[in-house]
Design an enzyme around this catalytic site. Sequence first.
Site, PDB file in Angstrom:
ATOM      1  N   HIS A 143       0.886  -1.177   0.172  1.00  0.00           N
ATOM      2  CA  HIS A 143      -0.074   0.021  -0.013  1.00  0.00           C
ATOM      3  C   HIS A 143       0.823   1.292   0.179  1.00  0.00           C
ATOM      4  CE1 HIS A 143      -1.676   3.305   2.290  1.00  0.00           C
ATOM      5  NE2 HIS A 143      -3.034   3.126   1.810  1.00  0.00           N
ATOM      6  N   ASN A 144       1.950   1.103   0.926  1.00  0.00           N
ATOM      7  CA  ASN A 144       2.732   2.368   0.885  1.00  0.00           C
ATOM      8  C   ASN A 144       3.639   2.685  -0.287  1.00  0.00           C
ATOM      9  OD1 ASN A 144       1.572   2.432   3.661  1.00  0.00           O
ATOM     10  ND2 ASN A 144       3.464   3.141   4.612  1.00  0.00           N
ATOM     11  N   GLU A 193       1.459   4.190  -2.510  1.00  0.00           N
ATOM     12  CA  GLU A 193       1.457   5.469  -2.392  1.00  0.00           C
ATOM     13  C   GLU A 193       2.478   6.444  -2.777  1.00  0.00           C
ATOM     14  OE1 GLU A 193       0.406   5.750   2.003  1.00  0.00           O
ATOM     15  OE2 GLU A 193       1.948   7.598   2.225  1.00  0.00           O
TER      16      GLU A 193
END
Length: 476
Positions: A187-188, A191
């Site tokens: 997820h990061n 991001e």
Amino acid sequence: MSQAEIGLIGLGVMGSNLALNIAEKGNRIAVFNRTVDATRKFYAEAGALKDQIVPCETIEEFVAAIRPPRPIIIMIKAGDPVDQQMEALKPHLAKGDIMIDAGNANFRDTMRRFDALKDSGLTFIGMGVSGGEEGARHGPSIMVGGTEESYRRVEKVLTSIAAKYDSDPCVAWLGENGAGHFVKTIHNGIEYADMQMIAEIYGILRDGLKMTAQEIGEVFGAWNKGRLNSYLIEITEKVLKAADPLTGKPIVDMILDKAGQKGTGKWSVIEAQNMGVPATAIEAAVAARSISSAKEEREAAEKVLGLPPVGEIKVADRDGFIKDLENALLAAKIGAYAQGFAVMAAASKEFGWNLPMPTIAKIWRAGCIIRSQFLDEITTAFTKAPDAANLIVTPAFAAMVKESDGALRRVVSTAVLGGLPVPALASALGYFDSYRRGRGTANVIQAQRDFFGAHGFDRVDGADSHHGPWGSGLNA
Ligand code: NDP
């Protein structure tokens, strides 16, 4: 006084907000912090939620305040502090108690911690939490890894505090041991790519079209009403339009162009490389942060090399070019997400997690930093084609790529000719162009490898001849 249903250690930014969220949803919670003053301050400021909170100043008091079997969230600085905190807790716990690390752990540490507790009667959950301070307080996206049985014991509390998309809670059990923290890491990583691509587009508008921060903010504001609608686009409009209280100038013009990083982007890239999965957009974003941090070196290089002699980008149709930028950002974003999901698919096989791709997209639709309408489209695409080799070959996304990659090509070419750095946008384009080409150029690499190292190759006609006619002078 009745016992708490759950405990939380670590009343920093994330922990204190998560504790208030838990209390607000009607769950009684015991809290503890290494530094006692933080616990006192937290409780003093808890207002009407005080009734739901049991502030504790010693570990003994804290453990005794929670009803067994005890779920205990540890929300402290990642790394050694988590091991130290777990060691300090362990002697006070009993069979069935669950330690839940909710910080940004490296999933390999989570796997180690999970294994270390396996025969102890205690259980470990590695839980990724996204959404920053605001998410923790009002509804984060929560990615859980551990045994399914242990998840069921905390499901009710987690469902009550998670963000909701329509009425779907953004929390799910994703698999054993490190699954939750792995998914949070990716997820990061996504991001990082999302943010870098936005910054590159901002760079084209600022340095190529010479627009002001306010004007660029208007562009992002308009895009947020369309297909790019997302939290990151929304906050980009806000940061671009904000004024610096000290000078009255746009605040972004006063902020040093050196980006920090804490490791999750780098871990995404390392794990992608370990598994041989291309994650070029994420790699470009991590590298771009590293280049950004070498500010003094860049300034010195500009003195030696100068900027490319181009200046303002000349576009015949300015509005058409801005429309191209919107579509280019969409296309590049698809590339980054496709890569992130491909890394998770590979990890799922490697670590035996059986990661549910539609569910992951679903729990990222709200609460987390990359939340967007776009993730709802990914949820649908993976629900319809759960075994797709890549997001970009699902029918909906293949159509989106075909519609928008022309714009990405025009934008990347224009930026490159204008001397503007667009490493993440260009990497997404390169990814599409390599991935969609059935006959690539690695035949030359295989020939070279065979030439200097006798590594052999397969032939297109399947014939049983695996070395080239290079003669006998092979160099090892
Ligand atoms: P803060 O710096 O605000 O708080 C850190 C907390 O860790 C404090 O409670 C501190 O206690 C405690 N702590 C530090 N070292 C130790 C130790 N050796 N033993 C026990 N406790 C210790 O951090 P955040 O709340 O921002 O972050 C907490 C975790 O959440 C991190 O893993 C972070 O990566 C993750 N995270 C953060 C997000 C964010 O947006 N900030 C988003 C998602 C995850 P003390 O008061 O005694 O110093």
